[in-house]
Design an enzyme around this catalytic site. Structure first.
Site, PDB file in Angstrom:
ATOM      1  N   PRO A  97       0.836  -1.205   0.000  1.00  0.00           N
ATOM      2  CA  PRO A  97       0.000   0.000   0.000  1.00  0.00           C
ATOM      3  C   PRO A  97       0.873   1.257   0.000  1.00  0.00           C
ATOM      4  CG  PRO A  97      -0.703  -1.540   1.707  1.00  0.00           C
ATOM      5  CD  PRO A  97       0.581  -2.073   1.154  1.00  0.00           C
ATOM      6  N   GLY A 103       7.021   1.418   3.394  1.00  0.00           N
ATOM      7  CA  GLY A 103       8.261   1.475   2.609  1.00  0.00           C
ATOM      8  C   GLY A 103       8.073   1.312   1.118  1.00  0.00           C
ATOM      9  N   ALA A 106      10.723   3.252  -1.113  1.00  0.00           N
ATOM     10  CA  ALA A 106      12.080   2.691  -1.087  1.00  0.00           C
ATOM     11  C   ALA A 106      12.100   1.327  -1.781  1.00  0.00           C
ATOM     12  CB  ALA A 106      12.568   2.569   0.358  1.00  0.00           C
ATOM     13  N   ASP A 148      14.503   3.013   6.147  1.00  0.00           N
ATOM     14  CA  ASP A 148      13.677   2.306   5.157  1.00  0.00           C
ATOM     15  C   ASP A 148      14.546   1.634   4.100  1.00  0.00           C
ATOM     16  OD1 ASP A 148      11.519   3.419   6.468  1.00  0.00           O
ATOM     17  OD2 ASP A 148      10.478   4.006   4.638  1.00  0.00           O
TER      18      ASP A 148
HETATM   19  O1  PMV Z   1       8.376   5.786   5.732  1.00  0.00           O
HETATM   20  P1  PMV Z   1       7.716   5.646   7.077  1.00  0.00           P
HETATM   21  O2  PMV Z   1       6.392   6.289   7.177  1.00  0.00           O
HETATM   22  O3  PMV Z   1       7.798   4.255   7.598  1.00  0.00           O
HETATM   23  O4  PMV Z   1       8.588   6.506   8.084  1.00  0.00           O
HETATM   24  C1  PMV Z   1       9.888   6.180   8.351  1.00  0.00           C
HETATM   25  C2  PMV Z   1      10.174   6.416   9.774  1.00  0.00           C
HETATM   26  C3  PMV Z   1      10.435   7.842  10.254  1.00  0.00           C
HETATM   27  O5  PMV Z   1      11.196   7.679  11.407  1.00  0.00           O
HETATM   28  C4  PMV Z   1       9.126   8.536  10.578  1.00  0.00           C
HETATM   29  C5  PMV Z   1      11.184   8.680   9.233  1.00  0.00           C
HETATM   30  C6  PMV Z   1      12.622   8.230   9.013  1.00  0.00           C
HETATM   31  O6  PMV Z   1      13.204   8.707   8.033  1.00  0.00           O
HETATM   32  O7  PMV Z   1      13.179   7.466   9.796  1.00  0.00           O
END
Ligand code: PMV
Length: 310
Positions: A97, A103, A106, A148
């Site tokens: 999703p 992630g 990425a 990520d």
């Molecule tokens: O991409 P997300 O929503 O899983 O966020 C990653 C985690 C954060 O700590 C919020 C951002 C980061 O760059 O570490």
């Protein structure tokens, strides 16, 4: 034809504080994947044609906006593989999703780096894949910690501190988890910007909360490595309360985590940026179906069962 995949990911502990130098723990989610297929173009044609039914893309690389992260990923990969006159067709499929803290951005970059590297006979090392993932994540949300791209590239649970070598974590017991996707997609850039704004307004309070999150992460790492699952669940609840205080939970995420606990989960928390996105619950075997049901009744649009291997 060459194809390659990259998994989704969850943050088990430490999101947001990890941007400010505290540790975090993340794990790949192999049940959701991006798949990239690469073929050549018919003779006498050149360029890069990209198709992704899911993202509604069917374009030449040259037609993308200058700041488009997908185009940026492709340019970086062509540069890294020293490809000067490409003739490529790329198909991207994904069941991760989007904008849900799992992630997907990425994973698209890393699956592209893998598939193109193989197809062009210049396979990119894990370090190169991760570095390209990091550069593209910077376009998505400015100041990523790098967690990520690292966990998705290495494909195993890691203890991560920004700027340091990631440390693999070996769980002493299988950790069964249920993920719930909330009804609100939430780009990481929004939650990261919100925390930065509040940190700038009251640095001492935010530094204290980041420290408290760092302590939860360190004790959770020990619980994971010694297989203490109920304690790990308690640590998830503690991490969720701290994320509420940071300001990145929402009534919907609180309802979802509460529903999971009421249905017998050992612990539950939001995972990723928050303000929407996903929540995770640690659920002893035998109760996963009850928790998945409870998530759905509480408004989850999708649930995914996964497990950390011992
Ligand atoms: O991409 P997300 O929503 O899983 O966020 C990653 C985690 C954060 O700590 C919020 C951002 C980061 O760059 O570490």
């Amino acid at each position: 034809m060459t194809s390659a995949r990259a998994p989704g990911k969850i943050i088990l502990f430490g999101e947001h504080a990890v941007v400010y130098g505290r540790p975090a723990i993340a794990a790949p989610v192999d049940q959701i994947q991006v798949t990239v297929r690469v073929t050549g173009l018919p003779e006498h044609q050149s360029g890069v044609r990209v198709r992704s039914p899911l993202m509604g893309i069917d374009s030449e690389l040259g037609e993308f906006d200058g700041d488009d992260p997908l185009a940026a990923a492709l340019y970086l990969i062509l540069e890294e593989t020293q490809t000067e006159d490409p003739a490529l067709q790329i198909q991207i499929e994904s069941d991760i999703p989007i904008a849900s803290g799992l992630g997907s951005g990425a994973a698209v970059t890393i699956a592209l780096a893998r598939a193109l590297g193989e197809h062009l006979n210049r396979p990119l090392s894990l370090e190169q894949q991760s570095r390209i993932g990091y550069k593209v994540d910077r376009l998505h949300h400015g100041t990523p910690s790098g967690i990520d791209n690292t966990v998705i590239t290495y494909g195993e649970p890691i203890y991560f501190v920004k700027g340091q070598e990631p440390q693999p974590i070996k769980a002493a017991a299988v950790v069964p988890l249920v993920i719930a996707i909330s009804s609100r997609p939430s780009p990481t850039s929004e939650s990261v910007a919100l925390v930065r704004e509040r940190w700038l307004e009251d640095r001492p309070a935010y530094e204290d909360m980041f420290d408290a999150i760092g302590h939860v992460v360190d004790s959770a790492r020990e619980d994971l490595q010694s297989g203490k699952l109920p304690e790990l669940g308690t640590a998830m609840n503690a991490n969720h309360r701290l994320l509420q205080r940071l300001g990145v939970s929402t009534p919907e995420l609180d309802t979802l985590t509460g529903a999971a606990r009421a249905a017998g989960a050992d612990g539950a928390k939001l995972s990723g940026g928050g303000l929407g996105g996903n929540v995770i619950a640690l659920v002893a075997d035998g109760k996963t179906a009850d928790v998945a049901d409870a998530f759905q009744r509480a408004g989850a649009v999708r649930t995914i069962e996964t497990r950390l291997r011992a």
